[in-house]
Design an enzyme around this catalytic site. Structure first.
Site, PDB file in Angstrom:
ATOM      1  N   ASN A  12       0.840  -1.292   0.049  1.00 31.78           N
ATOM      2  CA  ASN A  12       0.136   0.089  -0.141  1.00 31.78           C
ATOM      3  C   ASN A  12       0.792   1.249  -0.171  1.00 31.78           C
ATOM      4  O   ASN A  12       1.352   1.695   0.999  1.00 31.78           O
ATOM      5  CB  ASN A  12      -0.865  -0.086   1.029  1.00 31.78           C
ATOM      6  CG  ASN A  12      -1.820   1.278   1.477  1.00 31.78           C
ATOM      7  OD1 ASN A  12      -1.670   1.876   0.281  1.00 31.78           O
ATOM      8  ND2 ASN A  12      -2.375   1.276   2.456  1.00 31.78           N
ATOM      9  N   TRP A  13       1.027   1.765  -1.224  1.00 31.53           N
ATOM     10  CA  TRP A  13       2.001   2.979  -1.328  1.00 31.53           C
ATOM     11  C   TRP A  13       1.233   4.304  -0.642  1.00 31.53           C
ATOM     12  O   TRP A  13       2.147   5.216  -0.483  1.00 31.53           O
ATOM     13  CB  TRP A  13       2.334   3.144  -2.696  1.00 31.53           C
ATOM     14  CG  TRP A  13       3.438   2.277  -3.295  1.00 31.53           C
ATOM     15  CD1 TRP A  13       3.963   1.276  -2.613  1.00 31.53           C
ATOM     16  CD2 TRP A  13       3.858   2.251  -4.658  1.00 31.53           C
ATOM     17  NE1 TRP A  13       4.927   0.596  -3.441  1.00 31.53           N
ATOM     18  CE2 TRP A  13       4.940   1.150  -4.761  1.00 31.53           C
ATOM     19  CE3 TRP A  13       3.740   2.932  -5.724  1.00 31.53           C
ATOM     20  CZ2 TRP A  13       5.580   0.951  -5.675  1.00 31.53           C
ATOM     21  CZ3 TRP A  13       4.264   2.845  -6.983  1.00 31.53           C
ATOM     22  CH2 TRP A  13       5.462   1.955  -6.844  1.00 31.53           C
ATOM     23  N   LYS A  14       0.253   4.377  -0.557  1.00 30.88           N
ATOM     24  CA  LYS A  14      -0.575   5.534   0.068  1.00 30.88           C
ATOM     25  C   LYS A  14      -0.236   6.395  -0.990  1.00 30.88           C
ATOM     26  O   LYS A  14      -0.166   6.407  -2.062  1.00 30.88           O
ATOM     27  CB  LYS A  14       0.016   5.610   1.686  1.00 30.88           C
ATOM     28  CG  LYS A  14      -0.500   4.464   2.399  1.00 30.88           C
ATOM     29  CD  LYS A  14      -0.265   4.823   3.845  1.00 30.88           C
ATOM     30  CE  LYS A  14      -0.520   3.437   4.605  1.00 30.88           C
ATOM     31  NZ  LYS A  14      -0.460   3.626   6.083  1.00 30.88           N
ATOM     32  N   HIS A  97      -9.886   1.305   4.107  1.00 28.56           N
ATOM     33  CA  HIS A  97      -8.794   1.378   5.096  1.00 28.56           C
ATOM     34  C   HIS A  97      -9.129   2.557   6.256  1.00 28.56           C
ATOM     35  O   HIS A  97      -9.797   3.471   6.154  1.00 28.56           O
ATOM     36  CB  HIS A  97      -7.497   1.970   4.190  1.00 28.56           C
ATOM     37  CG  HIS A  97      -6.085   1.890   4.826  1.00 28.56           C
ATOM     38  ND1 HIS A  97      -6.038   3.087   5.392  1.00 28.56           N
ATOM     39  CD2 HIS A  97      -5.199   1.112   4.839  1.00 28.56           C
ATOM     40  CE1 HIS A  97      -4.490   2.546   6.206  1.00 28.56           C
ATOM     41  NE2 HIS A  97      -4.088   1.519   5.559  1.00 28.56           N
ATOM     42  N   GLU A 167      -6.304  -4.545  10.471  1.00 30.36           N
ATOM     43  CA  GLU A 167      -5.278  -3.770  10.508  1.00 30.36           C
ATOM     44  C   GLU A 167      -5.446  -3.043  11.604  1.00 30.36           C
ATOM     45  O   GLU A 167      -6.214  -1.847  11.800  1.00 30.36           O
ATOM     46  CB  GLU A 167      -5.021  -2.740   9.284  1.00 30.36           C
ATOM     47  CG  GLU A 167      -4.648  -3.517   8.164  1.00 30.36           C
ATOM     48  CD  GLU A 167      -3.654  -2.190   7.322  1.00 30.36           C
ATOM     49  OE1 GLU A 167      -2.720  -2.491   6.807  1.00 30.36           O
ATOM     50  OE2 GLU A 167      -4.503  -1.143   6.841  1.00 30.36           O
ATOM     51  N   GLY A 173       1.560   2.704  10.860  1.00 27.16           N
ATOM     52  CA  GLY A 173       2.156   4.090  10.731  1.00 27.16           C
ATOM     53  C   GLY A 173       3.436   4.484  11.770  1.00 27.16           C
ATOM     54  O   GLY A 173       3.499   3.647  12.641  1.00 27.16           O
ATOM     55  N   SER A 215       2.807  -1.736  10.417  1.00 26.24           N
ATOM     56  CA  SER A 215       4.043  -1.581  10.741  1.00 26.24           C
ATOM     57  C   SER A 215       4.705  -2.941  10.176  1.00 26.24           C
ATOM     58  O   SER A 215       5.833  -3.380  10.912  1.00 26.24           O
ATOM     59  CB  SER A 215       4.400  -1.182  12.011  1.00 26.24           C
ATOM     60  OG  SER A 215       3.798  -0.054  12.584  1.00 26.24           O
ATOM     61  N   GLY A 235       2.543  -1.170   4.347  1.00 25.46           N
ATOM     62  CA  GLY A 235       2.805   0.204   4.030  1.00 25.46           C
ATOM     63  C   GLY A 235       4.063   0.871   3.872  1.00 25.46           C
ATOM     64  O   GLY A 235       4.657   0.571   2.764  1.00 25.46           O
TER      65      GLY A 235
HETATM   66  P1  PGA Z   1       2.449   0.670   7.766  1.00 26.35           P
HETATM   67  O1  PGA Z   1       0.903   0.747   7.058  1.00 26.35           O
HETATM   68  O2  PGA Z   1       2.975  -0.597   7.273  1.00 26.35           O
HETATM   69  O3  PGA Z   1       3.170   1.781   7.402  1.00 26.35           O
HETATM   70  O4  PGA Z   1       1.909   0.739   9.187  1.00 26.35           O
HETATM   71  C1  PGA Z   1       0.105  -0.205   6.840  1.00 26.35           C
HETATM   72  C2  PGA Z   1      -1.172   0.211   6.076  1.00 26.35           C
HETATM   73  O5  PGA Z   1      -1.860   1.276   6.833  1.00 26.35           O
HETATM   74  O6  PGA Z   1      -1.963  -0.481   5.383  1.00 26.35           O
END
Ligand code: PGA
Length: 254
Positions: A12-14, A97, A167, A173, A215, A235
């Site tokens: 998930n590149w956001k 999400h 999640e 994050g 994470s 992420g």
């Molecule tokens: P993260 O994000 O691995 O940076 O915690 C995961 C996500 O929000 O899908």
């Protein structure tokens, strides 16, 4: 027992990386690692990069969206539909999400989007997860509500076409309180199965795959896989080719 190579990895590149040039480089570098390791990955990139990334072909990568509108066209400012993305061979979409739910997206709306996504023949990756863990365990009720509302009206046959990602918001994050453990994931996986069996009358063959996200990196990804996760939603670590390569190696060879 399922082979570990079968585990589903979703990047998930956001809202990253910062421009098209970097997106192409990251995409190509990840594909290179994937082809060396013979491991498939789903990359959910910002929509703006999808057309150019779709021109880079590899049997090891599939493209996904990070959200969709629930109709092909219409008055949905800022949203792209699956119909618009399908010419670019998009086959997955992340729905619900926590970062989208926090902006006001409700389970009722996510339900509409899941139904629309299934109608388009695309796989929804539906995120659920609680904000906090409390001593009274109300987070179980919270997750149950998300599941019941998000999947309202779906038929048994729809569930194997869905992927769920657990999640926990507190583990996502840069500001995560702490990492979740594989045991915590497994407990929720059993709970999700129970809710789906009780409420939607699913038998084992209809149960969807359940991923872990929050994470995850090269240090702990394998723990979740070995602890029963059907895959990972990644992420920050998915923006780092070295970490992705180490993560894939750890899952395949350990
Ligand atoms: P993260 O994000 O691995 O940076 O915690 C995961 C996500 O929000 O899908």
């Amino acid at each position: 027992m399922k082979s570990i190579q079968e585990s589903i990895l979703v990047a998930n590149w956001k809202t990253n990386p910062k421009n098209q040039k970097e997106a192409i480089k990251l995409f190509k570098d990840i594909i290179k690692s994937c082809s060396v390791l013979k491991k498939k990955i789903i990359i959910c990139s910002p929509n703006i990069f999808i057309p150019v990334l779709s021109k880079i072909k590899s049997p090891f990568v599939s493209l996904g969206l990070q959200n969709t509108s629930f109709e092909d066209t219409g008055a949905y400012t800022g949203q792209t539909s699956i119909a618009q993305a399908l010419p670019f061979k998009v086959s997955f979409v992340i729905l619900g999400h926590s970062e989208v739910r926090q902006l006001g997206e409700t389970s009722e709306l996510i339900n509409k989007k899941i139904k629309y996504t299934l109608k388009k023949g695309v796989t929804p990756i539906v995120c659920v997860g609680e904000q906090f863990r409390d001593q009274e365990h109300t987070y179980f009720t919270f997750i149950q509500k998300q599941l019941v509302e998000s999947f309202y009206g779906l038929q048994k046959k729809d569930f194997p076409k869905i992927v769920i990602a657990y999640e926990p918001i507190w583990a996502i994050g840069k500001n995560a309180l702490r990492d979740a453990t594989a045991e915590e994931f497994f407990e929720i996986k059993i709970f999700i199965h129970k809710v789906l069996k009780d409420v939607f009358k699913l038998t084992d063959t209809f149960l969807p795959k359940i991923l872990y996200g929050g994470s995850v990196d090269d240090k702990d990804g394998k723990d979740f896989i070995h602890g029963g996760a059907d895959g990972l939603l990644i992420g920050r670590a998915s923006l780092d080719v070295k970490k992705m390569s180490l993560l894939m190696k750890s899952i395949i060879f350990k």
